[in-house]
Every structure is written in C-alpha cells, then in structure tokens.
Design a protein around this motif. Structure first.
Motif, mmCIF file in Angstrom:
data_model
loop_
_atom_site.group_PDB
_atom_site.id
_atom_site.type_symbol
_atom_site.label_atom_id
_atom_site.label_comp_id
_atom_site.label_asym_id
_atom_site.label_seq_id
_atom_site.Cartn_x
_atom_site.Cartn_y
_atom_site.Cartn_z
ATOM 1 N N LYS A 154 -40.500 30.460 -35.799
ATOM 2 C CA LYS A 154 -40.209 29.947 -34.442
ATOM 3 C C LYS A 154 -40.489 31.046 -33.417
ATOM 4 O O LYS A 154 -40.798 30.772 -32.267
ATOM 5 C CB LYS A 154 -38.760 29.461 -34.358
ATOM 6 N N LYS A 155 -40.301 32.300 -33.840
ATOM 7 C CA LYS A 155 -40.604 33.433 -32.961
ATOM 8 C C LYS A 155 -41.863 34.115 -33.502
ATOM 9 O O LYS A 155 -41.928 34.438 -34.693
ATOM 10 C CB LYS A 155 -39.407 34.400 -33.000
ATOM 11 N N ARG A 156 -42.846 34.301 -32.612
ATOM 12 C CA ARG A 156 -44.134 34.852 -33.045
ATOM 13 C C ARG A 156 -44.608 35.932 -32.081
ATOM 14 O O ARG A 156 -44.372 35.815 -30.883
ATOM 15 C CB ARG A 156 -45.229 33.776 -33.027
ATOM 16 N N SER A 157 -45.327 36.900 -32.634
ATOM 17 C CA SER A 157 -45.954 37.901 -31.775
ATOM 18 C C SER A 157 -47.041 38.621 -32.574
ATOM 19 O O SER A 157 -47.148 38.418 -33.784
ATOM 20 C CB SER A 157 -44.902 38.897 -31.298
ATOM 21 N N PHE A 178 -37.583 43.469 -34.256
ATOM 22 C CA PHE A 178 -38.346 42.351 -33.683
ATOM 23 C C PHE A 178 -37.444 41.122 -33.539
ATOM 24 O O PHE A 178 -37.390 40.506 -32.464
ATOM 25 C CB PHE A 178 -39.554 42.055 -34.591
ATOM 26 N N ARG A 179 -36.698 40.802 -34.607
ATOM 27 C CA ARG A 179 -35.826 39.607 -34.570
ATOM 28 C C ARG A 179 -34.853 39.683 -33.406
ATOM 29 O O ARG A 179 -34.603 38.705 -32.716
ATOM 30 C CB ARG A 179 -35.010 39.486 -35.877
ATOM 31 N N GLN A 180 -34.280 40.873 -33.172
ATOM 32 C CA GLN A 180 -33.234 41.032 -32.148
ATOM 33 C C GLN A 180 -33.768 41.572 -30.821
ATOM 34 O O GLN A 180 -32.979 41.977 -29.962
ATOM 35 C CB GLN A 180 -32.144 41.978 -32.668
ATOM 36 N N ASP A 181 -35.106 41.609 -30.656
ATOM 37 C CA ASP A 181 -35.720 42.106 -29.421
ATOM 38 C C ASP A 181 -35.230 43.499 -29.041
ATOM 39 O O ASP A 181 -34.915 43.764 -27.869
ATOM 40 C CB ASP A 181 -35.428 41.149 -28.243
ATOM 41 N N THR A 198 -43.672 37.283 -37.396
ATOM 42 C CA THR A 198 -42.936 36.023 -37.195
ATOM 43 C C THR A 198 -41.500 36.221 -37.642
ATOM 44 O O THR A 198 -41.209 37.092 -38.464
ATOM 45 C CB THR A 198 -43.542 34.857 -38.009
ATOM 46 N N ALA A 199 -40.619 35.423 -37.094
ATOM 47 C CA ALA A 199 -39.219 35.443 -37.527
ATOM 48 C C ALA A 199 -38.631 34.063 -37.304
ATOM 49 O O ALA A 199 -39.239 33.236 -36.617
ATOM 50 C CB ALA A 199 -38.420 36.489 -36.748
ATOM 51 N N PHE A 200 -37.457 33.841 -37.903
ATOM 52 C CA PHE A 200 -36.751 32.555 -37.787
ATOM 53 C C PHE A 200 -37.694 31.408 -38.155
ATOM 54 O O PHE A 200 -37.937 30.496 -37.358
ATOM 55 C CB PHE A 200 -36.155 32.364 -36.381
#
Ligand code: UDP
Length: 264
Positions: free
Chosen positions: A57-60, A238-241, A52-54
């Motif tokens: 809000k972003k999950r995988s 991950f945060r920055q794809d 998760t990040a942010f």
C-alpha cells in the motif's frame, strides 16, 4: 607472443563462463526480478530499488537500496553456508545481481522474533521490547491478496504445502539461522530483533533458504544508540517515515564489511 595471446583468449572464455547470460524474465516481485540463464538449474536475481510496505500500500523508489540489499544478502548467505546452512545463493554477478539455485518456492513466510515489536505488539497485548526466550517462530501464508495471514500449526498442516518432517526441518534451520545471525550481529553492536525467511526446493529436491536476508526483511537495532527511533537500522525507517533509510542500510553493510576485513 602466441602464449600471451592464448592466455588472453582463455581468460576471456573463463570470463564468459563465469558471467551468466541474462535470459528471459521469469518473475517480478516487489523488490526483485528473477531471470533465466543458460543453466536451467540457476537463475539471476536482480535487486531493485523499489521499496514497499503494508502489503504494497506504501511504495517508493530508494536509490541504492538494490545494491545494498544484494551485497548484504550475499555476505549473510555466505556466512550461513560457512556454518552449514543450505541457501540458494551461489555467487554475486555484479553489485545488484546474484546467481542462485532455481527453486520451487514454498509459499510460506517464516518469521522468528527475539524481541517483541511490529505486528506482534499491534495484534496482542505483549509490550514493545519484551525479550522472547525462546524466540517466537510463526508461519504466515505467502499470498498478497489474502494479506499474508498468520497460520496456526493446524492450518499449516491442513494446507499440506510441506510434510510434517519438512516443517520440522524448516523450523530447525530457522532457529539455527537465528542463533548464528544473532551472535554475529551482536559482535557488530546490532540487536537482531526479528526477521523473515522464505524457503524452496532446489533441483535436487533439497530445502534451501531463498529470497534475501537484508534490512528489508530483518529488524536491526543499534546497540550504541538508546533512542527508540534513532537506533532503528532497517525498513521500519521507511514504514514509519523516519528518513535516513539508505544511511541505515549503508551502516549495516559498513559493519559487515568492517568485520570481514578484520577477519581476513
Ligand atoms: N517481514 C517481511 N515481509 C513481510 C512481513 C514481515 O520481511 O511481508 C519481516 C519484517 O521486516 C520483520 C519481521 O518479518 O523483520 C516481522 O514483521 P512483522 O510481523 O512484525 O510485520 P510488520 O510490523 O512489518 O507489519
């Protein structure tokens, strides 16, 4: 024959004693599950593959992340313990489970930064890559609903989560951990950019480092790569794809394991 049978039997008993039995789920966080075990002062911590990040809000889900973070954290907790730093870590139970002290978590995130990046550069005019000497230490209040707000020293004291002398203890431990890990990773050709620690009280009331120390909560830049994106070996991928998350985490573990095989 009897002797052989007895040996096998006692070996089986010690296996059972060493392997803590997984009890009920006490807590499930974003990246870990905490289970009770037969010893009330201990817990079993499972490292999950969820990323998760942010503020989630972003999950995988990233295959293999739990195993890597568990092994990296165990190696770093051992290193810190060898250097006299108290942690909750006791031993690895398997590749994704560790046995740890049961602690009362202090709801603080303690972040220390050697190089400016991330939120420091988003929230202030400080340039990316600025060397921070002395390292900058900040406290955040651990509360997802409030978005983990940064605390001033006065707000930290007002919250009264820990005493003034305990705040000093947390700061001293965090700065020592930074010194130990920065030198350790420097020898592995990695820059320790910044990291976050969490603390708790163990059953003896002692302050210990809790949670994990892994590429999920540390930033590592590869000293052998000058490309600003290519050198990133942590959760920023991950945060920055940027892709290659698992390869980056594998690389951190590979360098740690290479170092320990050289040492033995
Ligand atoms: N960090 C963390 N959990 C958080 C926030 C930050 O582990 O909830 C770590 C992060 O991985 C980095 C350091 O703390 O190593 C500083 O993060 P920063 O404040 O720059 O936040 P971000 O840019 O990740 O929002």
């Amino acid at each position: 024959m009897i002797f052989l049978a007895l040996t096998i039997y006692t070996n089986q008993i010690s296996e059972v004693l060493m392997n803590h039995i997984q009890g009920s789920l006490i807590h499930e966080g974003k990246a870990k599950r905490v289970f009770a075990c037969e010893n009330p002062n201990r817990v079993l911590i499972e490292f999950k593959n969820d990323a998760t990040a942010f503020n989630a809000k972003k999950r995988s889900e990233i295959d293999g992340k739990g195993r890597l973070n568990c092994k990296i954290s165990a190696a770093l907790f051992k290193l810190l313990e060898l250097n006299g730093i108290p942690t909750h870590f006791l031993e690895l139970q398997s590749e994704t489970f560790m046995i740890a002290d049961k602690i009362n978590v202090i709801p603080l995130e303690v972040v220390i930064r050697n190089i400016a990046t991330g939120s420091l550069c988003r929230e202030t005019p400080i340039n990316q890559g600025t060397i921070l000497n002395p390292p900058l230490l900040d406290y955040y209040y651990k509360d997802d609903e409030l978005g983990d707000p940064i605390l001033t020293e006065k707000r930290l004291k007002l919250l009264d989560l820990i005493s003034t002398s305990q705040i000093e203890e947390v700061e001293t431990i965090t700065r020592s951990v930074n010194k130990i890990l920065k030198e350790y990773f420097d020898d592995l050709d990695l820059l320790l950019v910044d990291f976050k620690l969490e603390f708790g009280f163990n059953s003896l009331g002692k302050i210990v480092i809790a949670d994990e120390i892994s590429p999920d909560n540390c930033r590592f830049w590869d000293k052998t790569n000058s490309d600003p994106k290519g050198r990133i070996l942590d959760k920023d991928r991950f945060r920055q794809d940027l892709g290659g998350v698992i390869d980056a985490y594998e690389e951190i573990l590979k360098r740690i394991e290479k170092d320990s095989s050289n040492a033995s």
